[in-house]
Scaffold this motif. Structure first.
Motif, PDB file in Angstrom:
ATOM      1  N   ILE A 206      -1.180 -13.389   5.595  1.00 20.90           N
ATOM      2  CA  ILE A 206      -1.716 -12.026   5.593  1.00 20.90           C
ATOM      3  C   ILE A 206      -1.187 -11.233   6.782  1.00 20.90           C
ATOM      4  CG2 ILE A 206      -3.834 -10.668   5.805  1.00 20.90           C
ATOM      5  CD1 ILE A 206      -5.260 -12.908   4.287  1.00 20.90           C
ATOM      6  N   VAL A 207      -1.173 -11.878   7.959  1.00 22.89           N
ATOM      7  CA  VAL A 207      -0.652 -11.210   9.155  1.00 22.89           C
ATOM      8  C   VAL A 207       0.809 -10.835   8.960  1.00 22.89           C
ATOM      9  CG1 VAL A 207      -0.062 -11.560  11.575  1.00 22.89           C
ATOM     10  CG2 VAL A 207      -2.290 -12.275  10.728  1.00 22.89           C
ATOM     11  N   ALA A 208       1.594 -11.762   8.394  1.00 24.56           N
ATOM     12  CA  ALA A 208       3.005 -11.460   8.139  1.00 24.56           C
ATOM     13  C   ALA A 208       3.138 -10.295   7.163  1.00 24.56           C
ATOM     14  CB  ALA A 208       3.711 -12.698   7.596  1.00 24.56           C
ATOM     15  N   SER A 209       2.266 -10.255   6.158  1.00 23.38           N
ATOM     16  CA  SER A 209       2.320  -9.162   5.182  1.00 23.38           C
ATOM     17  C   SER A 209       1.966  -7.825   5.827  1.00 23.38           C
ATOM     18  CB  SER A 209       1.365  -9.451   4.022  1.00 23.38           C
ATOM     19  OG  SER A 209       1.700 -10.670   3.383  1.00 23.38           O
ATOM     20  N   LEU A 210       0.912  -7.815   6.641  1.00 20.16           N
ATOM     21  CA  LEU A 210       0.493  -6.560   7.277  1.00 20.16           C
ATOM     22  C   LEU A 210       1.538  -6.057   8.267  1.00 20.16           C
ATOM     23  CD1 LEU A 210      -3.311  -7.246   7.921  1.00 20.16           C
ATOM     24  CD2 LEU A 210      -2.287  -5.799   6.162  1.00 20.16           C
ATOM     25  N   THR A 211       2.062  -6.962   9.084  1.00 17.62           N
ATOM     26  CA  THR A 211       3.071  -6.534  10.057  1.00 17.62           C
ATOM     27  C   THR A 211       4.377  -6.173   9.360  1.00 17.62           C
ATOM     28  OG1 THR A 211       3.621  -8.882  10.429  1.00 17.62           O
ATOM     29  CG2 THR A 211       2.091  -7.836  11.965  1.00 17.62           C
ATOM     30  N   PHE A 212       4.635  -6.778   8.209  1.00 15.38           N
ATOM     31  CA  PHE A 212       5.800  -6.369   7.411  1.00 15.38           C
ATOM     32  C   PHE A 212       5.672  -4.902   6.996  1.00 15.38           C
ATOM     33  CE2 PHE A 212       7.960  -5.775   3.366  1.00 15.38           C
ATOM     34  CZ  PHE A 212       9.219  -6.326   3.606  1.00 15.38           C
ATOM     35  N   ILE A 215       1.401  -2.549   9.735  1.00 17.78           N
ATOM     36  CA  ILE A 215      -0.030  -2.428  10.001  1.00 17.78           C
ATOM     37  C   ILE A 215      -0.424  -3.479  11.037  1.00 17.78           C
ATOM     38  CG2 ILE A 215      -2.347  -2.565   8.996  1.00 17.78           C
ATOM     39  CD1 ILE A 215      -1.094  -1.821   6.311  1.00 17.78           C
ATOM     40  N   GLY A 216      -1.122  -3.058  12.070  1.00 18.25           N
ATOM     41  CA  GLY A 216      -1.615  -3.995  13.071  1.00 18.25           C
ATOM     42  C   GLY A 216      -0.799  -4.008  14.340  1.00 18.25           C
ATOM     43  N   VAL A 217       0.503  -4.114  14.220  1.00 18.54           N
ATOM     44  CA  VAL A 217       1.386  -4.114  15.380  1.00 18.54           C
ATOM     45  C   VAL A 217       2.424  -3.024  15.186  1.00 18.54           C
ATOM     46  CG1 VAL A 217       3.073  -5.427  16.710  1.00 18.54           C
ATOM     47  CG2 VAL A 217       1.049  -6.565  15.799  1.00 18.54           C
ATOM     48  N   VAL A 218       2.543  -2.173  16.161  1.00 17.92           N
ATOM     49  CA  VAL A 218       3.457  -1.040  16.057  1.00 17.92           C
ATOM     50  C   VAL A 218       4.822  -1.450  16.613  1.00 17.92           C
ATOM     51  CG1 VAL A 218       3.871   1.350  16.720  1.00 17.92           C
ATOM     52  CG2 VAL A 218       1.532   0.542  16.308  1.00 17.92           C
ATOM     53  N   PRO A 219       5.899  -1.229  15.866  1.00 17.83           N
ATOM     54  CA  PRO A 219       7.241  -1.486  16.411  1.00 17.83           C
ATOM     55  C   PRO A 219       7.446  -0.695  17.698  1.00 17.83           C
ATOM     56  CG  PRO A 219       7.319  -1.040  14.057  1.00 17.83           C
ATOM     57  CD  PRO A 219       5.933  -0.714  14.508  1.00 17.83           C
TER      58      PRO A 219
END
Length: 273
Positions: A206-212, A215-219
């Motif tokens: 889920i974390v990989a999907s959101l950060t993909f 969402i959650g971590v800003v580039p």
């Protein structure tokens, strides 16, 4: 328990993989040979070599360093969401069995409501209300996995709620908290451990999907999912790019699921004996 788990070949392989991932999560940023955020305009989309082991991205950043640095965020985010789900699911799951019908009814209705929440829409709504940060996104994920822990905990507690030793403790005047501490928690821990291992793997996906999706971590902060998104954007120039982050995600999720299966099989054998 660890000695019993090591009898399973899959569990031994899982421990090795998880040990490597733990080292990357703890020491990854320090092991990175380059600054994961540093851009080099003269080294755009470089192939793997002696200087850049996994090449560089479209901004000239070292992919290997970003992969190591992103391990910490990806793993900690998964553990954070699982911790939130454990607290919000296990405690009400236990109390719903031993604190009376009214408390049970309220908890069941809340869990039913959580199970009906659409995952992606809820995660986006939470980050929109609270800000696009890692803690906010993981809090949303933790809420969404709460029903899984609640149901596992409640099922395990119900199986022993009417046991003779529980009834004997009640007749002797033991309080609900004392019964939970002395007789119930130890019986509930094995299935909760199995659920925690499997849900950690699910949360990593889920974390990989959101950060993909950003969402959650800003580039430009690196994450495994973010690296996948960057590599897919440059797939024509770097067709091998998504291999390393994808392998890390797949291997870690497999190891966690294998560990959950070994925990479940070990618990079954112990119960049978």
């Amino acid at each position: 328990m660890i000695r019993q788990l090591l009898r399973y070949p899959s569990a031994r392989a899982a421990f090795v993989i998880l040990a490597v991932v733990a080292v990357l999560a703890v020491f990854g940023p320090f092991l990175a040979p380059h600054d994961p955020l540093a851009q080099d305009g003269s080294a755009l989309l470089q192939p793997p070599g002696t200087r850049y082991w996994l090449g560089t991205d479209a901004l000239g950043r070292d992919v290997f360093s970003r992969l190591l640095a992103g391990s910490t965020v990806s793993v900690l985010a998964s553990l954070l969401s699982v911790s939130i789900g454990l607290v919000l699911g296990v405690v009400p799951g236990l109390l719903s069995v031993f604190l009376g019908r009214r408390f049970e009814w309220i908890n069941l209705r809340v869990i039913d409501a959580l199970m009906m929440l659409p995952f992606l829409v809820f995660a986006i709504a939470m980050t929109a209300m609270l800000g696009n940060g890692l803690v906010q996104a993981m809090f949303a994920v933790g809420i969404l996995i709460t029903p899984a822990f609640f149901r596992v905990t409640r099922a395990a507690a119900l199986s022993i709620a009417n046991a003779e030793y529980i009834e004997a403790a009640r007749l002797m005047g033991a309080s609900a908290s004392a019964i939970l501490r002395r007789h119930v928690v130890a019986k509930v821990l094995p299935p909760v451990a199995v659920a925690a291992a499997s849900m950690t793997g699910a949360c990593l996906s889920i974390v990989a999907s959101l950060t993909f999706l950003g969402i959650g971590v800003v580039p430009p902060d690196p994450t495994w999912g973010g690296l996948l998104a960057t590599d897919l954007a440059n797939l024509y120039d770097r067709p091998f790019g998504p291999v390393a982050p994808a392998l890390l995600i797949v291997a870690t999720v497999w190891a966690l699921n294998a560990l959950a299966d070994a925990l479940r099989d070990s618990g079954r054998k112990e119960t049978a004996t």
